[in-house]
Design an enzyme around this catalytic site. Structure first.
Site, mmCIF file in Angstrom:
data_model
loop_
_atom_site.group_PDB
_atom_site.id
_atom_site.type_symbol
_atom_site.label_atom_id
_atom_site.label_comp_id
_atom_site.label_asym_id
_atom_site.label_seq_id
_atom_site.Cartn_x
_atom_site.Cartn_y
_atom_site.Cartn_z
ATOM 1 N N HIS A 170 0.844 -1.195 0.000
ATOM 2 C CA HIS A 170 0.000 0.000 0.000
ATOM 3 C C HIS A 170 0.881 1.247 0.000
ATOM 4 C CE1 HIS A 170 -3.501 2.204 2.268
ATOM 5 N NE2 HIS A 170 -3.197 2.773 1.114
ATOM 6 N N HIS A 195 3.739 0.830 3.004
ATOM 7 C CA HIS A 195 3.739 -0.255 3.984
ATOM 8 C C HIS A 195 3.076 -1.490 3.384
ATOM 9 C CE1 HIS A 195 -0.134 1.807 4.494
ATOM 10 N NE2 HIS A 195 -0.608 0.601 4.726
ATOM 11 N N ASP A 247 0.239 -4.502 4.303
ATOM 12 C CA ASP A 247 -0.831 -4.856 5.225
ATOM 13 C C ASP A 247 -0.992 -6.373 5.241
ATOM 14 O OD1 ASP A 247 -1.995 -2.272 6.186
ATOM 15 O OD2 ASP A 247 -2.219 -1.924 4.033
ATOM 16 N N LYS A 249 9.033 -31.894 -17.571
ATOM 17 C CA LYS A 249 7.816 -32.276 -18.283
ATOM 18 C C LYS A 249 7.065 -33.274 -17.416
ATOM 19 C CE LYS A 249 5.968 -34.290 -22.469
ATOM 20 N NZ LYS A 249 5.087 -35.204 -21.734
ATOM 21 N N ASP A 308 3.471 -35.444 -16.423
ATOM 22 C CA ASP A 308 2.326 -36.061 -17.085
ATOM 23 C C ASP A 308 1.078 -35.267 -16.779
ATOM 24 O OD1 ASP A 308 2.850 -38.003 -18.808
ATOM 25 O OD2 ASP A 308 2.470 -39.676 -17.446
HETATM 26 MN MN MN Z 1 -2.722 0.102 4.523
#
Ligand code: MN
Length: 255
Positions: free
Chosen positions: A39, A45, A47, A232, A234
């Site tokens: 954020h 920060h 969250d 690879k 299956d």
């Molecule tokens: Mn926040």
């Protein structure tokens, strides 16, 4: 802060954030979804949100999580968020609380070790995370003499590291960084520009008419720029397509 109060605070405002249901519907204490949103508010920060009793209990972690067990990261206990908030990625408009870009930086399942409600009340939560970036055992420990300050600490296990690599900055949903989202950048733009340059015809693509990428044999193992290698396994090779609305998965035979 209660969910009702949270709703009141947000609902009058002009923001794309989801408000959630009126009343929590589940009282599960066995873990569930966890999400870490990055954020870019006034201060960047992370969250950390853990599903508990039908809501997302939340901690704001300024420096984000670290796989180094010696790094104790401040985690400020903040208001509960509705479960729907865990999918939120977008721009909280200026003038709203927490204005800025939000991405879903990691997501997955969490499992408490011991009773999480007791842990929450007593200030020590031990849990396992199974996300894309965060894995293994972690602890949230409340600081004594503090109302809201906790520490997020990596427990010793196979995932812990003395010198951890930097974790990828992109959203696990959109591939955008919080900076991309904040600047309104579009990941598809460079691809569209290149397609235009190459003169690709502009028309809808029928999933059934697209060939699948298949494995082929080679004389010997090689490495080359622009190539990715994977074992690879299956199973079914499928082509994923999204028509105007619903996604479709097609097998090699077009089923
Ligand atoms: Mn926040």
């Amino acid at each position: 802060m209660s969910l009702t109060k949270y709703r009141r605070k947000r609902s009058a405002e002009n923001t794309p954030e989801p408000f959630g249901r009126e009343v929590p519907t589940s009282t599960s204490t066995t873990g569930g979804t966890f999400v870490v949103q990055k954020h870019a508010a006034r201060r960047l920060h992370f969250d950390l949100r853990l599903e508990m009793e039908g809501v997302l209990r939340s901690w704001a972690v300024p420096k984000g999580p670290s796989y180094d067990t010696a790094e104790k990261r401040l985690a400020v206990h903040v208001e509960d968020h509705p479960l729907e908030y865990g999918d939120f990625e977008g721009l909280i408009p200026k003038g709203n609380y927490g204005a800025g870009a939000v991405i879903v930086w990691d997501r997955g399942e969490w499992t408490p070790v011991g009773d999480p409600l007791e842990g929450l009340a007593e200030g020590k939560l031990l849990f396992e995370l199974r996300g894309y970036k965060l894995r293994g055992l972690w602890t949230l420990v409340k600081l004594k003499k503090s109302e809201k300050d906790w520490l997020l600490i990596k427990e010793r296990d196979a995932w812990a590291s003395k010198d951890p690599e930097e974790l990828p900055p992109e959203s696990v949903l959109s591939g955008l960084t919080v900076e991309d989202l904040g600047a309104g950048r579009d990941r598809g733009e460079a691809i569209r520009r290149e397609l235009t340059r190459l003169g690709a015809p502009r028309r809808p693509v029928e999933a059934k008419s697209v060939g699948l990428m298949l494995a082929e044999t080679a004389e010997r193992a090689f490495s080359r720029e622009g190539w990715l290698f994977e074992p690879k396994l299956d199973g079914y090779r499928v082509l994923a397509a999204r028509a105007p609305s619903e996604p479709r998965l097609l097998t090699r035979n077009g089923n």
